[in-house]
Design a protein around this motif. Structure first.
Motif, PDB file in Angstrom:
ATOM      1  N   SER A   1      28.991  42.774  91.827  1.00 28.06           N
ATOM      2  CA  SER A   1      28.938  41.316  91.950  1.00 28.06           C
ATOM      3  C   SER A   1      30.344  40.728  92.044  1.00 28.06           C
ATOM      4  O   SER A   1      30.574  39.725  92.729  1.00 28.06           O
ATOM      5  CB  SER A   1      28.216  40.710  90.751  1.00 28.06           C
ATOM      6  N   HIS A   2      31.292  41.366  91.344  1.00 29.15           N
ATOM      7  CA  HIS A   2      32.676  40.904  91.316  1.00 29.15           C
ATOM      8  C   HIS A   2      33.615  42.105  91.420  1.00 29.15           C
ATOM      9  O   HIS A   2      33.305  43.189  90.915  1.00 29.15           O
ATOM     10  CB  HIS A   2      32.993  40.145  90.024  1.00 29.15           C
ATOM     11  N   ALA A   3      34.750  41.881  92.057  1.00 27.83           N
ATOM     12  CA  ALA A   3      35.759  42.936  92.183  1.00 27.83           C
ATOM     13  C   ALA A   3      37.127  42.354  91.877  1.00 27.83           C
ATOM     14  O   ALA A   3      37.368  41.153  92.054  1.00 27.83           O
ATOM     15  CB  ALA A   3      35.742  43.526  93.588  1.00 27.83           C
ATOM     16  N   CYS A   4      37.999  43.219  91.414  1.00 26.19           N
ATOM     17  CA  CYS A   4      39.391  42.818  91.203  1.00 26.19           C
ATOM     18  C   CYS A   4      40.280  43.866  91.846  1.00 26.19           C
ATOM     19  O   CYS A   4      40.276  45.035  91.435  1.00 26.19           O
ATOM     20  CB  CYS A   4      39.719  42.688  89.723  1.00 26.19           C
ATOM     21  N   CYS A   5      41.006  43.453  92.865  1.00 27.35           N
ATOM     22  CA  CYS A   5      41.995  44.334  93.481  1.00 27.35           C
ATOM     23  C   CYS A   5      43.266  44.267  92.644  1.00 27.35           C
ATOM     24  O   CYS A   5      43.841  43.193  92.454  1.00 27.35           O
ATOM     25  CB  CYS A   5      42.273  43.885  94.911  1.00 27.35           C
TER      26      CYS A   5
ATOM     27  N   SER B   1      38.468  32.455  84.466  1.00 26.04           N
ATOM     28  CA  SER B   1      38.700  31.327  85.371  1.00 26.04           C
ATOM     29  C   SER B   1      37.774  31.383  86.570  1.00 26.04           C
ATOM     30  O   SER B   1      37.236  30.360  87.006  1.00 26.04           O
ATOM     31  CB  SER B   1      40.157  31.318  85.842  1.00 26.04           C
ATOM     32  N   LEU B   2      37.601  32.583  87.107  1.00 27.68           N
ATOM     33  CA  LEU B   2      36.726  32.756  88.262  1.00 27.68           C
ATOM     34  C   LEU B   2      35.310  32.306  87.932  1.00 27.68           C
ATOM     35  O   LEU B   2      34.679  31.559  88.690  1.00 27.68           O
ATOM     36  CB  LEU B   2      36.730  34.220  88.694  1.00 27.68           C
TER      37      LEU B   2
ATOM     38  N   TRP C   1      41.124  38.724  91.711  1.00 26.57           N
ATOM     39  CA  TRP C   1      39.709  38.713  91.378  1.00 26.57           C
ATOM     40  C   TRP C   1      38.949  38.001  92.494  1.00 26.57           C
ATOM     41  O   TRP C   1      39.447  37.050  93.099  1.00 26.57           O
ATOM     42  CB  TRP C   1      39.472  37.937  90.095  1.00 26.57           C
ATOM     43  N   GLY C   2      37.724  38.445  92.724  1.00 26.59           N
ATOM     44  CA  GLY C   2      36.898  37.733  93.676  1.00 26.59           C
ATOM     45  C   GLY C   2      35.446  38.126  93.555  1.00 26.59           C
ATOM     46  O   GLY C   2      35.106  39.187  93.011  1.00 26.59           O
TER      47      GLY C   2
END
Length: 235
Positions: free
Chosen positions: A99-103, A122-123, A180-181
């Motif tokens: 659902s979410h990833a952080c590079c 924050s995201l 993050w996204g």
């Protein structure tokens, strides 16, 4: 599922074997892996690489390397988003979509677990596509100068040269640590440097690009001072 994706190709040219070069006593990628693991944010910490040696080092320090990055995503021109999208699609194909990833960059030894947690918070709180690390410029960019073709100096924005620095807007730049996204934002190619993002502001002493050997040496000195301050209780 929330996943950390650490891009680390093997073909670094300016600093050979950059992603696993020793930094402060361990391979530099190990610092990024440790911060991701320590943050408690992630169900999986994955290193995306085309290089067997990097993969072995990543596994030694606690990350997964469940796939080999394809050659077409391992050259000098491949962008970060393409690497993240490949990892997200691979996870979805395995029946474990994120659902979410952080590079997290492999050469970001100053990245800290606390700021990764802040980015996720924050995201989620702001409901945006991305949250990424930024820091402020140490000098007003509105008073920047250029060296022209004749070798002389000229103001880029002459109207600002005689304005007081405190009257100029504070400006920030990408800290080059983490992004993050939502999976939807990454897969949909939403633009990071846009209102789709919220900032995670880092102090300048925790930010250093590492593109040259001079950068590397500066980063080592900065890191040593931070570690010494922390050990003495002054950080």
């Amino acid at each position: 599922m929330k996943v950390a994706i650490i891009p680390a190709r093997g073909g670094s040219k300016r600093i050979p074997r950059k992603n696993i070069r020793p930094f402060a006593g361990k391979p530099i990628i190990a610092h990024s892996i440790a911060a991701a693991l320590d943050s408690g944010c992630f169900d999986r910490v994955i290193v995306s690489t085309d290089d067997p040696e990097i993969a072995a080092v990543a596994r030694e320090w606690g990350a997964e390397t469940p796939f080999v990055r394809p050659p077409e995503l391992s050259d000098d021109h491949t962008g970060t988003n393409a690497v993240v999208k490949h990892a997200l699609r691979w996870l979805a194909d395995q029946g474990t979509p994120a659902s979410h990833a952080c590079c997290i960059y492999a050469t970001a030894p100053f990245v800290q677990a606390g700021y990764l947690r802040e980015g996720l918070a924050s995201l989620l709180a702001r409901g945006r596509g991305y949250a990424f690390s930024v820091t402020s410029f140490p000098f007003p960019i509105q008073r920047a100068v250029r060296i022209n073709a004749e070798g002389s100096v000229e103001a880029i924005w002459p109207e600002n040269i005689f304005r007081r620095s405190q009257d100029l807007e504070e400006a920030f730049h990408d800290a080059g640590q983490f992004y993050w996204g939502t999976a939807e934002a990454f897969l949909g190619d939403e633009v990071v440097f846009s209102p789709a993002s919220v900032p995670v502001v880092l102090p300048r002493h925790l930010v250093q690009d590492i593109d040259t050997f001079e950068d590397w040496r500066r980063a080592e000195l900065m890191f040593r001072v931070i570690q010494e301050e922390s050990a003495s209780g002054h950080a």
